[in-house]
Design a protein around this motif. Structure first.
Motif, short mmCIF file in Angstrom:
data_model
loop_
_atom_site.label_atom_id
_atom_site.label_comp_id
_atom_site.label_asym_id
_atom_site.label_seq_id
_atom_site.Cartn_x
_atom_site.Cartn_y
_atom_site.Cartn_z
N PRO A 111 0.82 -1.21 0.00
CA PRO A 111 0.00 0.00 0.00
C PRO A 111 0.85 1.26 0.00
O PRO A 111 1.86 1.36 0.70
CB PRO A 111 -0.80 -0.13 1.30
CG PRO A 111 -0.87 -1.60 1.55
CD PRO A 111 0.46 -2.13 1.10
N CYS A 112 0.43 2.24 -0.81
CA CYS A 112 1.12 3.52 -0.94
C CYS A 112 0.13 4.67 -0.81
O CYS A 112 -1.09 4.47 -0.83
CB CYS A 112 1.83 3.60 -2.30
SG CYS A 112 3.22 2.44 -2.49
N SER A 113 0.66 5.87 -0.69
CA SER A 113 -0.19 7.06 -0.53
C SER A 113 -1.08 7.28 -1.74
O SER A 113 -2.22 7.74 -1.63
CB SER A 113 0.68 8.30 -0.32
OG SER A 113 1.56 8.16 0.76
N VAL A 114 -0.54 7.00 -2.93
CA VAL A 114 -1.24 7.27 -4.18
C VAL A 114 -0.68 6.34 -5.25
O VAL A 114 0.47 5.90 -5.16
CB VAL A 114 -1.08 8.75 -4.59
CG1 VAL A 114 0.38 9.07 -4.87
CG2 VAL A 114 -1.95 9.11 -5.77
N ALA A 115 -1.50 6.05 -6.25
CA ALA A 115 -1.03 5.33 -7.44
C ALA A 115 -1.01 6.31 -8.60
O ALA A 115 -1.96 7.08 -8.80
CB ALA A 115 -1.95 4.15 -7.77
N TYR A 175 -6.04 -0.57 -7.08
CA TYR A 175 -6.94 0.21 -6.24
C TYR A 175 -7.94 -0.71 -5.54
O TYR A 175 -8.16 -0.59 -4.32
CB TYR A 175 -7.68 1.24 -7.09
CG TYR A 175 -8.77 1.96 -6.33
CD1 TYR A 175 -8.49 3.07 -5.54
CD2 TYR A 175 -10.09 1.50 -6.37
CE1 TYR A 175 -9.49 3.71 -4.82
CE2 TYR A 175 -11.09 2.13 -5.65
CZ TYR A 175 -10.79 3.23 -4.87
OH TYR A 175 -11.77 3.85 -4.14
N ALA A 230 -3.80 1.57 -2.92
CA ALA A 230 -3.75 3.03 -2.91
C ALA A 230 -5.17 3.56 -2.81
O ALA A 230 -6.08 3.04 -3.47
CB ALA A 230 -3.07 3.57 -4.17
N VAL A 257 4.64 6.30 -3.51
CA VAL A 257 3.87 6.28 -4.75
C VAL A 257 3.98 4.91 -5.40
O VAL A 257 5.08 4.35 -5.55
CB VAL A 257 4.38 7.34 -5.75
CG1 VAL A 257 3.58 7.27 -7.06
CG2 VAL A 257 4.31 8.73 -5.16
#
Length: 225
Positions: A25-29, A47, A52, A121
């Motif tokens: 898991p990351c802050s955003v894709a 998603y 993300a 990211v």
């Protein structure tokens, strides 16, 4: 006809591009626009898997996408993700980037404008451009952690999915050229290129897989698609 040697060389470039990152898991894709709608499919799947909470699709058009994606790569990606069940409020569109460097810098600016804090990211791209995308992102946005992801496909599967053997090999050769020359221009971090990878690249160029090579005069001026 594409020779067995050319196929073997293309596969070597493919293998070198794979980063082998463990997806987490990351802050955003950030989904990098291209001719390959599969990038949108992969981003949507990540998603749905909770990797993300937010997606940025980035990309205008290029000579390989202006006909098949007339509304822009990022917009076509967004439409595809909506079809796959991603909610509209989980997608941001960056419609202006025309190369990998702009994909990163424009997406960064968009996220900052939205007040979104980013520490990591998930960088989603075509399988044969993981290393190139990662090297560019590390150079232009070094403060965050980058995790590369792409469609989990073999080289043979990917070529079959695109349906244009020469295009895929041309793209591989173009990606490899950029890994070799762009660090000198400050566009990406330097890569250690194994001798067998460099030899495979040279043979493919000699065999005419050159449509995605960027002229050195252009490299000296700006990054090219």
């Amino acid at each position: 006809m594409i020779s067995q040697q050319s196929w073997a060389d293309a596969r070597r470039l493919w293998d070198f591009q794979q980063m082998g990152h463990e997806v987490r898991p990351c802050s955003v894709a950030i989904g990098l626009g291209s001719h390959d709608l599969g990038v949108a499919d992969t981003t949507a799947a990540l998603y749905r898997d909770g990797m993300a909470p937010l997606i940025v699709f980035t990309g205008a058009t290029s000579r390989t996408t202006r006909d098949r994606m007339p509304r822009g790569e990022a917009e076509h990606y967004r439409e595809r993700a909506l079809e796959l069940g991603v909610p509209a409020d989980a997608i941001l569109v960056e419609p202006n980037a025309r190369n990998t460097g702009e994909n990163i810098t424009f997406s960064r600016a968009l996220l900052a404008d939205q007040g979104i804090e980013v520490s990591s990211v998930l960088l989603v791209c075509k399988p044969y451009e993981e290393r190139r995308a990662h090297a560019t992102a590390r150079k232009l946005w070094p403060e965050v952690e980058w995790v590369c992801a792409s469609a989990p496909m073999t080289f043979t599967e990917y070529v079959g999915s695109i349906g244009d053997d020469r295009l895929v090999i041309d793209m591989l050769v173009g990606a490899q050229q950029r890994l070799m020359v762009y660090p000198e221009e400050g566009f990406m971090i330097r890569q250690n290129i194994p001798a067998d990878v460099a030899a495979a690249y040279r043979r493919l160029v000699a065999d005419g897989f050159t449509s995605r090579l960027v002229p050195m005069a252009t490299v000296r001026g700006r990054e090219s698609l």
